[in-house]
Design a protein around this motif. Structure first.
Motif, PDB file in Angstrom:
ATOM      1  N   LEU A 159       0.825  -1.208   0.000  1.00 37.48           N
ATOM      2  CA  LEU A 159       0.000   0.000   0.000  1.00 37.48           C
ATOM      3  C   LEU A 159       0.863   1.263   0.000  1.00 37.48           C
ATOM      4  O   LEU A 159       0.508   2.260  -0.626  1.00 37.48           O
ATOM      5  N   GLN A 160       2.005   1.204   0.692  1.00 42.31           N
ATOM      6  CA  GLN A 160       2.861   2.386   0.676  1.00 42.31           C
ATOM      7  C   GLN A 160       3.451   2.617  -0.708  1.00 42.31           C
ATOM      8  O   GLN A 160       3.561   3.752  -1.176  1.00 42.31           O
ATOM      9  N   ARG A 161       3.840   1.532  -1.372  1.00 39.69           N
ATOM     10  CA  ARG A 161       4.407   1.705  -2.717  1.00 39.69           C
ATOM     11  C   ARG A 161       3.356   2.250  -3.681  1.00 39.69           C
ATOM     12  O   ARG A 161       3.640   3.068  -4.545  1.00 39.69           O
ATOM     13  N   LEU A 162       2.123   1.785  -3.505  1.00 39.27           N
ATOM     14  CA  LEU A 162       1.036   2.309  -4.322  1.00 39.27           C
ATOM     15  C   LEU A 162       0.848   3.805  -4.083  1.00 39.27           C
ATOM     16  O   LEU A 162       0.706   4.595  -5.019  1.00 39.27           O
ATOM     17  N   ALA A 163       0.889   4.196  -2.800  1.00 38.73           N
ATOM     18  CA  ALA A 163       0.722   5.616  -2.471  1.00 38.73           C
ATOM     19  C   ALA A 163       1.875   6.454  -3.022  1.00 38.73           C
ATOM     20  O   ALA A 163       1.672   7.573  -3.506  1.00 38.73           O
TER      21      ALA A 163
ATOM     22  N   LEU B 270      -0.830   1.363 -12.043  1.00 37.37           N
ATOM     23  CA  LEU B 270       0.322   1.201 -11.171  1.00 37.37           C
ATOM     24  C   LEU B 270       0.526  -0.253 -10.771  1.00 37.37           C
ATOM     25  O   LEU B 270       1.644  -0.760 -10.757  1.00 37.37           O
ATOM     26  N   VAL B 271      -0.558  -0.930 -10.453  1.00 37.69           N
ATOM     27  CA  VAL B 271      -0.460  -2.319 -10.023  1.00 37.69           C
ATOM     28  C   VAL B 271       0.048  -3.216 -11.142  1.00 37.69           C
ATOM     29  O   VAL B 271       0.899  -4.088 -10.936  1.00 37.69           O
ATOM     30  N   LEU B 272      -0.454  -3.001 -12.349  1.00 34.00           N
ATOM     31  CA  LEU B 272      -0.125  -3.893 -13.453  1.00 34.00           C
ATOM     32  C   LEU B 272       1.203  -3.570 -14.111  1.00 34.00           C
ATOM     33  O   LEU B 272       1.846  -4.456 -14.681  1.00 34.00           O
ATOM     34  N   GLN B 273       1.646  -2.336 -14.062  1.00 33.82           N
ATOM     35  CA  GLN B 273       2.848  -1.942 -14.781  1.00 33.82           C
ATOM     36  C   GLN B 273       4.108  -1.973 -13.915  1.00 33.82           C
ATOM     37  O   GLN B 273       5.214  -1.983 -14.449  1.00 33.82           O
ATOM     38  N   ASP B 274       3.954  -1.980 -12.617  1.00 37.53           N
ATOM     39  CA  ASP B 274       5.123  -1.974 -11.734  1.00 37.53           C
ATOM     40  C   ASP B 274       5.507  -3.419 -11.413  1.00 37.53           C
ATOM     41  O   ASP B 274       4.740  -4.155 -10.782  1.00 37.53           O
ATOM     42  N   PRO B 275       6.710  -3.887 -11.811  1.00 35.65           N
ATOM     43  CA  PRO B 275       7.113  -5.273 -11.514  1.00 35.65           C
ATOM     44  C   PRO B 275       7.119  -5.586 -10.014  1.00 35.65           C
ATOM     45  O   PRO B 275       6.862  -6.725  -9.616  1.00 35.65           O
TER      46      PRO B 275
ATOM     47  N   GLN C  39       0.665   5.903   5.049  1.00 35.09           N
ATOM     48  CA  GLN C  39      -0.566   5.377   5.639  1.00 35.09           C
ATOM     49  C   GLN C  39      -0.628   3.847   5.553  1.00 35.09           C
ATOM     50  O   GLN C  39      -1.056   3.179   6.489  1.00 35.09           O
ATOM     51  N   GLY C  40      -0.185   3.303   4.438  1.00 34.50           N
ATOM     52  CA  GLY C  40      -0.236   1.857   4.256  1.00 34.50           C
ATOM     53  C   GLY C  40       0.648   1.107   5.238  1.00 34.50           C
ATOM     54  O   GLY C  40       0.275   0.028   5.729  1.00 34.50           O
ATOM     55  N   LEU C  41       1.819   1.644   5.547  1.00 35.75           N
ATOM     56  CA  LEU C  41       2.704   0.989   6.511  1.00 35.75           C
ATOM     57  C   LEU C  41       2.051   0.892   7.882  1.00 35.75           C
ATOM     58  O   LEU C  41       2.157  -0.130   8.571  1.00 35.75           O
ATOM     59  N   VAL C  42       1.370   1.965   8.278  1.00 38.17           N
ATOM     60  CA  VAL C  42       0.702   1.955   9.576  1.00 38.17           C
ATOM     61  C   VAL C  42      -0.410   0.911   9.587  1.00 38.17           C
ATOM     62  O   VAL C  42      -0.564   0.146  10.547  1.00 38.17           O
ATOM     63  N   LEU C  43      -1.181   0.865   8.510  1.00 38.53           N
ATOM     64  CA  LEU C  43      -2.272  -0.104   8.440  1.00 38.53           C
ATOM     65  C   LEU C  43      -1.737  -1.530   8.494  1.00 38.53           C
ATOM     66  O   LEU C  43      -2.307  -2.399   9.161  1.00 38.53           O
TER      67      LEU C  43
ATOM     68  N   ALA D 125       2.373  14.124   2.074  1.00 34.08           N
ATOM     69  CA  ALA D 125       1.125  14.079   1.311  1.00 34.08           C
ATOM     70  C   ALA D 125       1.353  13.477  -0.066  1.00 34.08           C
ATOM     71  O   ALA D 125       2.403  13.637  -0.674  1.00 34.08           O
ATOM     72  N   LYS D 126       0.322  12.775  -0.567  1.00 32.28           N
ATOM     73  CA  LYS D 126       0.422  12.172  -1.894  1.00 32.28           C
ATOM     74  C   LYS D 126       0.180  13.184  -3.003  1.00 32.28           C
ATOM     75  O   LYS D 126       0.726  13.056  -4.093  1.00 32.28           O
TER      76      LYS D 126
END
Length: 822
Positions: free
Chosen positions: A211-215, A244-249, A424-428, A473-474
Motif C-alpha cells: 500500500l505504501q508503494r502504491l501511495a 500502477l499495479v499492473l505496470q510496476d514489476p 498510511q499503508g505501513l501503519v495499516l 502528502a500524496k
C-alpha cells in the motif's frame, strides 16, 4: 535476527535464545553509541514502555523471598499451599550431613517455582529492552518499510519450504529427518498454528509495503503540474490504481508473494490462523468505514483471497475444508475449553499476584479433573489472557490488556494523522499484524515462541513510533513534521554517559544469561546421550556442572540426585566395594532430591522420590505422607497412578493396586496395556470388570479385545461387550456421535447387524465427514445384502479419498455382488 529466528524450529532451543539475546545486546550497544555521540539522552513518551517494564518487574517481584507472615498477607493461599506440600519440620540427614541451601528459601516466594519465573523474567526484560531499542533507534518509515520487505521475502521462503515439506515428508518430522513429539509440523515450526501465527504478522507487513508503494506511485503521478492531476480525482481513481499495479514489476512480485503466503497459511490447516487473518481483514474494513482508509486496501485483500483460493484448489482443498468444518461441529475448542475450565480455579485462589510466571504447567496438573483432555500435557493455557491471569493475577492481565489497547490507540491515532500520506499503508499493515496476534492469542500460545515474540515486539515498537512520523502528502510534495514530544536529559553530560553504561551492562547481563542457559542445555543433552555404566562418571560430571550453572533449576537437581542414588545402589551390589563411597553417593543424591523439592514443592517426582528413599533419612515425615502429597499434585495423571498401583502390587497390597489401576484408567488409557497384563493373570474377567475397569464403554470394549483378541476370542470377550452395551443403552437418548459409532461396533460384534445398521446410520448423519465410520456402515450394509446402498456409500468415501485402496477393493466386491443379484 528477525530474518533467521524462525528457521531453527522457531528458535525454541536455548542456543537460539542466546543468539537472540546477543542481537538485543548489539542493538543496545548501538543505541548507547548514539546517545554518547549526540550528547543527550532522549526518551520517547510512550505508554507501552511502562506496561512492558511493569510486566518484567512483576516477574522479578514474584521471586523475592518473604517471611511467612509477609507472604501470608500478600497471598494467603500461596502460604497454605506451601504448608500442604512442605513438611512441618525440615528433614534431617544421617551422620549430621548438612542440607544444600536452595537458591530461593523453600516456601518463601510468591512464585511456586522461582527458578522458572526467573527465566521468564529475563525473557520479559529482553522484550522490554528490544522494544525500547527499536523504538529509539529504528523509528523511521524507512526502517518499517525495510522490515516489511525483509519479512515478505522471509515469509515467502517459509511458505515455499512449508509446502514442499508438507508434500514430501511426514508431518511428525522437521527438515525431513528431525523427529518431533508433534504430528502437526509445518515448515520449520513444530506446530502449524505457530507457523500461521508468524506468517500472519508477515502478511500485515507485506500488505503495508504494497500500500505504501502504491501511495508513492500515486504521489509521483499526482504532483503539481502533472496532466493526471489536472484531469481530476475521478480519472485518477479509475486508471492510476490499476495501471500502477499492473505496470510496476514490484507489485507483481509482491502480489505473488502475498498469494503464496496466504495460500500456505490456510493450507497448513490452522483454524486459529485463519480466524486471525479474517480478524485483520475485519479491522481493515472497520478502519475504512470510519474514514481512516480507502477502498484500495479492500481491493488488494479481495485479489489476494481470490488468487489464493485458486492456488488452494490446485493443492487440494478437501483437507482444509474438513479442518475448518470442525469450527461448526464444536471440536475446534476442544480440549482448550477444558484447559481453561481447570485453570480458572487457580486464578480465583491467587487473584492478585498469581502463581508465578512459568508455573502454569504445574498449576494445571494440580487442578486437572477426570475426563479432561485425556492423556494430554498442557504446558500452556492455549490462551495468553487466561495464562496471564493464572501466572500473574489481575495485575498481569490488566497490564497485558493495557499494552494491547495502547498499541491500537497509537496505531489508529497515527493512521488518522497519516490519512492521505504515503506512509498510511505501513501503519495499516502494522495494525493488521498486531490484530492477528491479539486474536490468535485467544486460542494459541504463539508469543511463547521466541521467533514470534521477536517479530511482534519489533512491529509493536515501530507501530508505537508511527505517531511521531512526518506526514508526506500524496498530492503535494511536502512534508509536515510532527513536533517531538520526548524527554531530553543532559545533566552536564552525566545523563548520556550513565545511560550508555546502563545499556551496555544490561546487554552484557542478557548475553550472560543466554550463554548460561545454552551451556546448561548442552551439558544436559550430552549427559542424556551417554548411557551405560562405563560412562557413569562422565555423565555425573556433566550433570554436576549443569546444576552448578543453573542452581535454581529443580529438575536438574532431581535428575542428578536419582542418578547418584542409582550409582550408589549399583556399587552396593558389587563385591569388595568401599561402603563409605556407597553412603556418600546415596547421601549426596538425597541432598539433591530434597533441594529439588525445596526449589519447587509442586514437582511431583521429587515428592515420589523422597517417599521412595525415606529410609535413608534420619528424620522426616512418613513415606505415606509424601505419596499423598504426590497424589494431590497429580489427581488426574494416568501414569502416576499406575506407578502408585505398581508399587502397591510389589508391596503385596492388591486392593490398593486395583484401586490405583482403576483410577489410572478413569483418567486415560495410557497405561491400559500394562494394567491388563498385570491383572489378567490374577483376576477373572468378572473381577476385572468389577475392580479394575471403570464404567467407560470404549475402554471396556478395547480391554476385552486386548485380553481376548481375534475371532477366536469372540465368545470369551462377550462379558466385556455386554457390559459396554448395557452402559450405552442406559443413556441411549443422549449418546454422542462417537458413542453411537461405538454402539454400532458392539452390536456388530454380537452379530446384531440390523440394529448396527440403524445406529451407524445415525452416527454418519451426524458426522458425514467421518469416512471411517461410513466405511463400517457400508460393511454392515454389505452383510445385510443391501449392495446398492453399500456401493453408494463407498462411492461417497472415494470422492474424498480417491486413493484409498481398501475402499476401492470393497467397492469392486460390492459392485460384483450387485451385478450378480441383477
Amino acid at each position: 535476527m528477525v530474518f533467521l529466528s524462525p528457521w531453527p524450529l522457531g528458535a525454541i532451543f536455548p542456543r537460539d535464545m542466546f543468539l537472540i539475546y546477543v542481537g538485543v545486546s548489539l542493538l543496545l550497544l548501538s543505541w548507547a553509541v548514539r546517545i554518547v555521540a549526540e550528547g543527550e539522552l532522549r526518551l520517547a513518551r510512550c505508554p507501552v514502555v511502562p506496561c512492558l517494564l511493569l510486566l518484567a518487574l512483576l516477574a522479578w517481584f514474584q521471586t523475592i523471598s518473604f517471611s511467612p507472615e509477609t507472604l501470608g498477607l500478600l497471598s494467603g493461599n500461596t502460604a497454605r499451599v506451601y504448608d500442604e506440600f512442605l513438611p512441618s519440620r525440615p528433614e534431617v540427614l544421617p551422620f549430621d550431613v548438612e542440607r544444600m541451601p536452595p537458591a530461593y528459601p523453600a516456601g518463601s516466594t510468591i512464585s511456586f517455582y522461582p527458578g522458572a519465573t526467573q527465566r521468564e523474567a529475563v525473557g520479559w526484560l529482553a522484550v522490554f529492552l528490544l522494544f525500547l531499542g527499536v523504538r529509539h533507534v529504528l523509528n523511521s518509515p524507512d526502517h518499517l518499510r525495510r522490515l516489511s520487505l525483509a519479512a515478505t521475502i522471509n515469509a515467502s521462503l517459509l511458505a515455499f519450504f512449508g509446502l514442499v515439506h508438507y508434500f514430501s515428508a511426514e508431518t511428525s518430522y522437521a527438515y525431513w529427518s528431525i523427529e518431533t513429539d508433534s504430528n502437526i509440523v509445518f515448515g520449520p515450526f513444530v506446530n502449524r498454528s505457530h507457523y500461521a501465527f508468524y506468517q500472519n504478522l508477515c502478511t500485515g507487513l507485506a500488505l503495508g509495503w504494497t500500500l505504501q508503494r502504491l501511495a508513492r506511485g500515486e504521489a509521483k503521478e499526482g504532483g503539481e503540474g502533472s496532466p493526471r492531476r489536472e484531469s481530476g480525482r475521478r480519472h485518477r481513481r479509475k486508471s492510476s490504481f490499476f495501471s500502477l499495479v499492473l505496470q510496476d514489476p514490484a507489485f507483481v512480485w509482491m502480489g505473488l508473494a502475498l498469494v503464496l503466503i496466504f495460500a500456505a497459511t490456510i493450507f497448513c490447516q490452522s483454524r486459529g490462523g485463519t480466524i486471525a487473518f479474517l480478524s485483520g481483514f475485519g479491522m481493515v474494513v472497520l478502519l475504512s468505514r470510519t474514514g481512516s482508509f480507502d477502498w484500495k486496501a479492500l481491493a488488494l485483500f479481495a485479489g489476494i483471497v481470490v488468487a489464493s483460493t485458486l492456488m488452494l484448489l490446485w493443492f487440494g482443498f478437501e483437507p482444509v475444508l474438513n479442518r475448518l468444518n470442525t469450527l461448526w461441529e464444536g471440536d475446534a475448542l476442544n480440549p482448550r475449553t477444558e484447559i481453561w475450565g481447570v485453570s480458572l480455579p487457580a486464578f480465583w485462589s491467587h487473584p492478585v499476584w498469581g502463581t508465578g510466571y512459568g508455573t502454569f504447567y504445574f498449576i494445571e496438573r494440580m487442578n486437572r479433573v477426570l475426563g479432561t483432555y485425556r492423556g494430554r500435557v498442557a504446558e500452556h493455557a492455549h490462551n495468553e489472557y487466561i495464562e496471564a491471569m493464572v501466572e500473574g493475577g489481575l495485575i498481569r492481565l490488566v497490564l497485558t490488556l493495557l499494552l494491547i489497547g495502547f498499541l491500537f490507540w497509537l496505531g489508529v491515532k497515527a493512521l488518522r494523522r497519516q490519512r492521505g500520506s504515503v506512509h498510511q499503508g505501513l501503519v495499516l499493515g502494522a495494525i493488521f499484524a498486531v490484530t492477528t496476534a491479539a486474536v490468535h492469542s485467544i486460542g494459541e500460545f504463539g508469543i511463547h515462541m521466541p521467533s514470534i515474540a521477536v517479530l511482534l515486539t519489533v512491529i509493536g515498537a515501530m507501530l508505537a513510533g508511527t505517531v511521531g512520523w512526518p506526514m508526506v502528502a500524496k498530492t503535494k510534495r511536502q512534508e509536515i513534521v510532527t513536533p517531538r514530544n520526548d524527554f531530553t536529559l543532559r545533566w552536564g553530560g552525566i545523563a548520556p554517559t550513565l545511560a550508555a553504561v546502563v545499556l551496555v551492562a544490561l546487554g552484557l547481563f542478557l548475553s550472560y544469561e543466554g550463554w548460561r542457559l545454552a551451556r546448561y542445555d548442552a551439558l544436559r543433552r550430552r549427559a542424556e546421550v551417554l548411557e551405560g555404566g562405563e560412562h557413569l562418571r562422565e555423565r555425573l560430571d556433566l550433570m554436576t556442572e549443569a546444576a552448578r550453572l543453573v542452581p535454581e533449576s529443580s529438575k536438574i537437581h532431581l535428575q542428578l540426585g536419582r542418578e547418584l542414588i542409582g550409582a550408589g545402589a549399583a556399587l552396593a551390589r558389587q563385591k569388595d566395594v568401599d561402603q563409605q563411597l556407597y553412603i556418600n553417593l546415596s547421601l549426596e543424591g538425597l541432598r539433591r532430591i530434597l533441594l529439588a523439592r525445596d526449589l519447587c514443592p509442586l514437582l511431583v517426582d521429587s515428592q515420589v522420590s523422597i517417599a521412595e528413599y525415606r529410609g535413608l533419612l534420619q528424620e522426616g515425615d512418613p513415606a505415606s505422607d509424601y505419596v499423598e502429597r504426590a497424589k494431590r499434585l497429580l489427581p488426574a495423571d494416568s501414569r502416576t497412578w499406575f506407578t502408585f498401583g505398581f508399587q502397591a502390587l510389589q508391596a503385596g497390597d492388591e486392593e490398593e493396586t486395583w484401586r490405583c489401576f482403576r483410577r489410572s484408567l478413569e483418567i486415560s488409557g495410557d497405561s491400559q496395556k500394562r494394567i491388563l497384563e498385570l491383572s489378567k493373570g490374577r483376576l477373572s474377567s468378572e473381577a476385572i470388570l468389577e475392580k479394575v475397569l471403570p464404567e467407560n464403554p470404549q475402554l471396556i470394549f478395547s480391554a476385552g479385545r486386548s485380553i481376548h483378541p481375534g475371532p477366536k476370542g469372540r465368545d470369551a470377550r462377550g462379558p466385556y461387550v455386554e457390559r459396554a452395551l448395557e452402559l450405552l443403552e442406559e443413556r441411549d437418548g443422549e449418546l454422542t456421535e462417537a458413542e453411537l459409532f461405538l454402539k454400532g461396533n458392539l452390536l456388530e460384534e454380537r452379530e446384531r447387524y440390523e440394529e448396527a445398521r440403524v445406529v451407524y446410520q445415525r452416527a454418519v448423519i451426524k458426522r458425514p465427514t467421518k469416512h471411517d465410520w461410513r466405511y463400517r456402515y457400508a460393511e454392515v450394509l454389505f452383510e445385510l445384502g443391501d449392495y446398492r446402498k453399500a456401493v453408494r456409500e463407498a462411492e461417497i468415501i472415494l470422492v474424498a479419498r480417491p486413493r484409498d485402496k481398501r475402499v476401492k477393493s470393497f467397492l469392486e466386491k460390492a459392485s460384483r455382488r450387485l451385478a450378480e443379484t441383477k
